[in-house]
Design an enzyme around this catalytic site. Structure first.
Site, PDB file in Angstrom:
ATOM      1  N   GLN A  26      -8.931  21.759 -33.450  1.00  0.00           N
ATOM      2  CA  GLN A  26      -8.882  22.945 -32.952  1.00  0.00           C
ATOM      3  C   GLN A  26     -10.162  22.832 -32.315  1.00  0.00           C
ATOM      4  O   GLN A  26     -10.953  23.512 -32.828  1.00  0.00           O
ATOM      5  CB  GLN A  26      -8.690  23.835 -34.946  1.00  0.00           C
ATOM      6  CG  GLN A  26      -8.465  24.700 -33.514  1.00  0.00           C
ATOM      7  CD  GLN A  26      -8.880  26.243 -35.387  1.00  0.00           C
ATOM      8  OE1 GLN A  26      -7.690  25.414 -36.133  1.00  0.00           O
ATOM      9  NE2 GLN A  26      -8.550  27.026 -35.119  1.00  0.00           N
ATOM     10  N   GLY A  27      -9.676  23.880 -30.409  1.00  0.00           N
ATOM     11  CA  GLY A  27     -10.865  24.094 -29.837  1.00  0.00           C
ATOM     12  C   GLY A  27     -10.478  25.624 -29.626  1.00  0.00           C
ATOM     13  O   GLY A  27     -10.447  25.855 -30.722  1.00  0.00           O
ATOM     14  N   ALA A  28     -11.720  26.293 -28.987  1.00  0.00           N
ATOM     15  CA  ALA A  28     -11.378  27.445 -28.602  1.00  0.00           C
ATOM     16  C   ALA A  28     -10.985  28.427 -28.404  1.00  0.00           C
ATOM     17  O   ALA A  28     -10.333  29.083 -28.391  1.00  0.00           O
ATOM     18  CB  ALA A  28     -12.850  27.704 -27.458  1.00  0.00           C
ATOM     19  N   GLU A  29      -9.542  27.349 -27.992  1.00  0.00           N
ATOM     20  CA  GLU A  29      -7.997  27.845 -27.314  1.00  0.00           C
ATOM     21  C   GLU A  29      -6.937  27.404 -27.487  1.00  0.00           C
ATOM     22  O   GLU A  29      -6.522  27.912 -27.703  1.00  0.00           O
ATOM     23  CB  GLU A  29      -8.359  28.036 -25.744  1.00  0.00           C
ATOM     24  CG  GLU A  29      -9.069  27.402 -25.328  1.00  0.00           C
ATOM     25  CD  GLU A  29      -8.558  27.652 -23.222  1.00  0.00           C
ATOM     26  OE1 GLU A  29      -7.537  28.617 -23.448  1.00  0.00           O
ATOM     27  OE2 GLU A  29      -9.135  26.669 -22.848  1.00  0.00           O
ATOM     28  N   ALA A  30      -7.208  25.821 -28.332  1.00  0.00           N
ATOM     29  CA  ALA A  30      -6.106  25.688 -28.611  1.00  0.00           C
ATOM     30  C   ALA A  30      -6.308  24.794 -30.020  1.00  0.00           C
ATOM     31  O   ALA A  30      -6.523  24.141 -29.898  1.00  0.00           O
ATOM     32  CB  ALA A  30      -5.450  25.205 -26.961  1.00  0.00           C
ATOM     33  N   ARG A  31      -4.684  24.662 -30.103  1.00  0.00           N
ATOM     34  CA  ARG A  31      -4.327  23.460 -30.979  1.00  0.00           C
ATOM     35  C   ARG A  31      -4.352  21.793 -30.598  1.00  0.00           C
ATOM     36  O   ARG A  31      -3.222  22.749 -29.564  1.00  0.00           O
ATOM     37  CB  ARG A  31      -4.047  23.903 -32.126  1.00  0.00           C
ATOM     38  CG  ARG A  31      -4.371  25.051 -33.166  1.00  0.00           C
ATOM     39  CD  ARG A  31      -3.251  24.676 -34.666  1.00  0.00           C
ATOM     40  NE  ARG A  31      -4.493  26.525 -35.307  1.00  0.00           N
ATOM     41  CZ  ARG A  31      -3.968  27.085 -35.092  1.00  0.00           C
ATOM     42  NH1 ARG A  31      -2.758  27.812 -34.810  1.00  0.00           N
ATOM     43  NH2 ARG A  31      -4.753  28.104 -35.641  1.00  0.00           N
ATOM     44  N   LYS A  45      -0.205  20.907 -26.588  1.00  0.00           N
ATOM     45  CA  LYS A  45      -1.168  21.509 -26.484  1.00  0.00           C
ATOM     46  C   LYS A  45      -0.793  22.763 -26.546  1.00  0.00           C
ATOM     47  O   LYS A  45      -0.448  23.217 -26.034  1.00  0.00           O
ATOM     48  CB  LYS A  45      -2.043  20.781 -25.636  1.00  0.00           C
ATOM     49  CG  LYS A  45      -3.711  22.082 -25.775  1.00  0.00           C
ATOM     50  CD  LYS A  45      -4.594  21.348 -24.308  1.00  0.00           C
ATOM     51  CE  LYS A  45      -5.717  22.289 -24.340  1.00  0.00           C
ATOM     52  NZ  LYS A  45      -6.923  22.205 -23.193  1.00  0.00           N
ATOM     53  N   ASP A 142     -15.192  22.821 -17.474  1.00  0.00           N
ATOM     54  CA  ASP A 142     -15.706  22.900 -18.502  1.00  0.00           C
ATOM     55  C   ASP A 142     -15.654  21.379 -18.372  1.00  0.00           C
ATOM     56  O   ASP A 142     -15.139  20.189 -19.460  1.00  0.00           O
ATOM     57  CB  ASP A 142     -14.432  23.292 -19.588  1.00  0.00           C
ATOM     58  CG  ASP A 142     -14.707  22.901 -20.936  1.00  0.00           C
ATOM     59  OD1 ASP A 142     -15.574  23.149 -21.601  1.00  0.00           O
ATOM     60  OD2 ASP A 142     -13.597  23.149 -22.137  1.00  0.00           O
TER      61      ASP A 142
HETATM   62  N1  ADP Z   1      -4.167  13.540 -23.665  1.00  0.00           N
HETATM   63  C1  ADP Z   1      -4.499  13.215 -25.139  1.00  0.00           C
HETATM   64  N2  ADP Z   1      -4.870  11.861 -25.124  1.00  0.00           N
HETATM   65  C2  ADP Z   1      -5.027  12.059 -25.960  1.00  0.00           C
HETATM   66  N3  ADP Z   1      -6.301  12.549 -26.958  1.00  0.00           N
HETATM   67  C3  ADP Z   1      -6.087  14.264 -26.186  1.00  0.00           C
HETATM   68  C4  ADP Z   1      -5.107  15.006 -25.216  1.00  0.00           C
HETATM   69  N4  ADP Z   1      -5.649  16.004 -24.545  1.00  0.00           N
HETATM   70  C5  ADP Z   1      -6.441  16.232 -25.571  1.00  0.00           C
HETATM   71  N5  ADP Z   1      -6.871  14.691 -26.543  1.00  0.00           N
HETATM   72  C6  ADP Z   1      -7.776  14.996 -27.428  1.00  0.00           C
HETATM   73  O1  ADP Z   1      -7.302  16.697 -28.247  1.00  0.00           O
HETATM   74  C7  ADP Z   1      -9.096  17.281 -27.990  1.00  0.00           C
HETATM   75  C8  ADP Z   1      -8.740  18.343 -27.676  1.00  0.00           C
HETATM   76  O2  ADP Z   1      -8.588  18.720 -26.415  1.00  0.00           O
HETATM   77  P1  ADP Z   1      -8.252  19.797 -24.763  1.00  0.00           P
HETATM   78  O3  ADP Z   1      -7.790  19.816 -24.215  1.00  0.00           O
HETATM   79  O4  ADP Z   1     -10.452  19.354 -24.609  1.00  0.00           O
HETATM   80  O5  ADP Z   1      -8.811  20.941 -25.757  1.00  0.00           O
HETATM   81  P2  ADP Z   1      -9.436  22.054 -26.027  1.00  0.00           P
HETATM   82  O6  ADP Z   1      -9.304  23.079 -25.072  1.00  0.00           O
HETATM   83  O7  ADP Z   1      -9.649  22.479 -27.390  1.00  0.00           O
HETATM   84  O8  ADP Z   1     -10.467  21.210 -25.753  1.00  0.00           O
HETATM   85  C9  ADP Z   1      -9.364  15.957 -26.969  1.00  0.00           C
HETATM   86  O9  ADP Z   1     -11.008  16.351 -26.338  1.00  0.00           O
HETATM   87  C10 ADP Z   1      -9.093  14.796 -27.625  1.00  0.00           C
HETATM   88  O10 ADP Z   1      -9.760  14.139 -27.817  1.00  0.00           O
HETATM   89 MG    MG Z   2     -11.399  19.961 -24.404  1.00  0.00          MG
END
Ligand code: ADP
Ligand code: MG
Lengths: 231, 338
Positions: A26-31, A45, A142
């Site tokens: 659960q990041g700053a804007e998405a799950r 996402k 980012d």
């Molecule tokens: N396509 C993917 N394959 C594998 N892991 C992923 C993928 N996309 C995201 N993740 C995992 O989920 C985490 C958060 O995704 P991310 O797109 O960076 O969202 P946020 O904007 O919340 O940071 C990533 O740091 C990674 O560990």
């Molecule tokens: Mg990220």
């Protein structure tokens, strides 16, 4: 999360119900959820409503970031930057479906411990990739070590999380992009700053516009140091 | 055994404060005086330094009296080394050096930002939070690791408080008690949301584009009567605070932390606290916030880290007890935490 909860947040459940998925982060804007779609491992996402934000601002940000993420995922592929394959987008559910990369983030790799030689070669890979991206006018927005994944089979570096990205040819924007990464190394990986040196070294070798960008980077750094800090 | 006492002097901006803190964290006295300028005007270094010189001695006397202690009970003197404005900083440092020599006690130089953080931790009991430090001159997202307060995110141009102050001047709002306070009050009457540039880069924020945009937009909208000053304050707060909450949340996700501590003058804004509370609640964490007694620059926030360093046997040799306008949070080696 139940359907009711999602509805309360003003969301439709995505076609693959998140109930059958596993929450990865659960990041700053998405799950970010991990699931299966037609027998393939997928990532969902979903950008969710932020209660703290004014609804007009929230809607605007969620929508434009989702669109930007999709656009830049595609643009990056065209430039030859490895990114997850995009499977589908559901606007009403604010959800992106993409290929799940089997591997680790650079952050996790660093945490597990890497030899100086491995850090150097991975740093160079990152630098080369950023050079290609920036030469193609794609600015990530980012750059952190959690937004770079390494495939466990091929060791390929894969860029993710393009929600804050933009299209720009300006040296200033590219320099700020690098500055964000520099600060991520200084704060989260203080013992691995040598890796960032390798990033810059490779960036300089591979980017056609390395000179204006790295000069600007020096300016951006100075701005941080020179700022009066009263109060 | 009697507990050690530290007297701290803060004067890096437009406030001069003297605080006396005991080893167990009890604040025995913390008086301060603010240099307030007329509406539409910021404070200048020279006048501010003169203000500090005029008030520092009586504030020391007042602090001793309120704390009911004599100079011989004071174990050490702490002062703000930086960051801040040159003249005002020097005024505080000179007073501190004079007292240290007069009372024959060690002197300890303290980083202003670290002062805010340690004050926030002792007052709220927060253990290892992500810290949002927001004031007139600083905007930083900080987390502790390996003996340093590391800066994860910060502004790449203007500080948030500076942005608020400059906007208050556009509306000609009063500087009493502070421009930010008056924006906060006016914003409560605003209802219309005007979209403003929202600039977040990773964990960094930028306010300069937003400020020039809103300066122009305000003139235009007020002239055509399509928005009120209250609407503008409301929209400004909603936008910049959303940016701050977002980067704080990004740092939390990055560091795997659930709790947040807000410090610095802008930190007493109730709307910012409310928005942060909503975000932290959704992550199952705790928000630690403090009121204006401790958020706004004061002497105790310098005395307390001074005392922490003192207990580790760290002093500043008198000839090195100087000031520096630029002094980064992550330059300080934090010896009192593990
Ligand atoms: N396509 C993917 N394959 C594998 N892991 C992923 C993928 N996309 C995201 N993740 C995992 O989920 C985490 C958060 O995704 P991310 O797109 O960076 O969202 P946020 O904007 O919340 O940071 C990533 O740091 C990674 O560990
Ligand atoms: Mg990220």
């Amino acid at each position: 999360m139940s359907k009711d909860d999602l509805a309360k947040e003003g969301f439709l459940d995505p076609i693959i119900s998140t109930a059958s998925c596993q929450l990865l982060s659960q990041g700053a804007e998405a799950r970010v959820w991990s699931g299966e779609f037609l027998g393939r491992p997928v990532i969902l996402k979903q950008r969710f409503k932020k209660k703290y934000r004014h609804p007009v601002l929230d809607k605007h940000l969620n929508h434009s970031r989702l669109k930007q993420e999709v656009r830049s995922l595609l643009k990056a592929r065209k430039l030859g930057i490895p990114t997850p394959v995009l499977y589908d987008v559901e606007l009403e559910a604010s959800t992106i479906y993409m290929e799940r990369i089997a591997g680790c983030s650079v952050k996790e790799l660093l945490k597990k411990g890497m030899s100086p030689a491995d850090r150097h070669s991975l740093g160079r890979k990152i630098g080369q990739l950023l050079a290609t991206m920036h030469d193609g006018s794609l600015v990530h927005g980012d750059l952190t070590t959690s937004n770079m994944l390494v495939r466990s089979d091929s060791q390929d570096l894969v860029m993710i999380d393009f929600g804050l990205s933009s299209i720009s040819g300006l040296a200033e924007d590219k320099a700020v992009d690098l500055y964000v990464l520099e600060r991520a190394f200084n704060s989260a990986h203080a013992t691995s700053v040598d890796m960032y040196d390798a990033v810059l070294e490779a960036y300089k070798q591979h980017s056609r516009q390395w000179c204006p960008t790295l000069n600007k980077l020096a300016d951006v750094r100075m701005r941080g140091r020179k700022r009066v800090m009263v109060g | 055994m009697t507990q050690a006492l530290c007297l701290g002097i803060e004067g890096s901006a437009n406030k001069i404060g003297v605080g006396i803190v005991r080893e167990d964290g009890e604040i025995l006295a913390n008086p301060r005086h603010t240099y307030i300028t007329p509406p539409g005007q910021g404070f200048l270094p020279r006048e501010t330094a003169v203000h500090h010189q005029e008030h520092v001695v009586s504030l020391v006397q007042q602090a001793l009296k309120e704390a009911k202690v004599a100079p011989k009970n004071i174990s050490c003197i702490a002062y703000t080394k930086g960051p801040g404005m040159g003249g005002p900083l020097v005024a505080g440092a000179i007073a501190a050096r004079m007292l240290a020599q007069l009372w024959k006690v060690p002197i300890i130089a303290v980083n202003h930002c670290v002062g805010h953080i340690e004050m926030g931790r002792i007052v709220t009991g927060a253990r290892d939070p992500v810290v949002l430090y927001v004031s007139g001159g600083n905007t930083q997202v900080i987390a502790y690791s390996e003996q340093r307060y590391r800066i994860f995110g910060e502004t790449i141009d203007l500080a948030v408080g500076n942005c608020l102050d400059k906007f208050a001047r556009v509306l000609n709002l009063s500087n009493d008690p502070s421009p930010g306070y008056n924006i906060e009050q006016l914003a409560k009457e605003g209802s219309q949301f005007i979209e403003l540039p929202y600039v977040v880069k990773g964990m960094d924020v930028s306010f300069s584009g937003l400020l020039s945009f809103i300066e122009e937009k305000t003139k235009e909208l007020l002239a055509s009567k399509t928005a009120t000053p209250a609407d503008m304050c409301f929209s400004l707060q909603e936008t910049i605070f959303a940016m701050l909450v977002e980067v704080t949340e990004r740092a939390m996700a990055h560091c795997n932390t659930r709790d947040v501590l807000i410090v610095g003058g802008v930190g007493c804004n109730m709307r910012l606290q409310e928005m942060m509370q909503q975000m932290v609640e959704d992550r199952g964490g705790e928000l630690y916030a403090i009121d204006e007694r401790y958020c706004i620059d004061n002497g105790a926030m310098i005395a307390w880290p001074g005392l922490l360093a003192f207990k580790q046997g760290q002093f500043t040799p008198l000839e090195e007890a100087t000031c520096t306008q630029r002094f980064r949070t992550d330059d300080v080696l934090v010896t009192w935490r593990d």
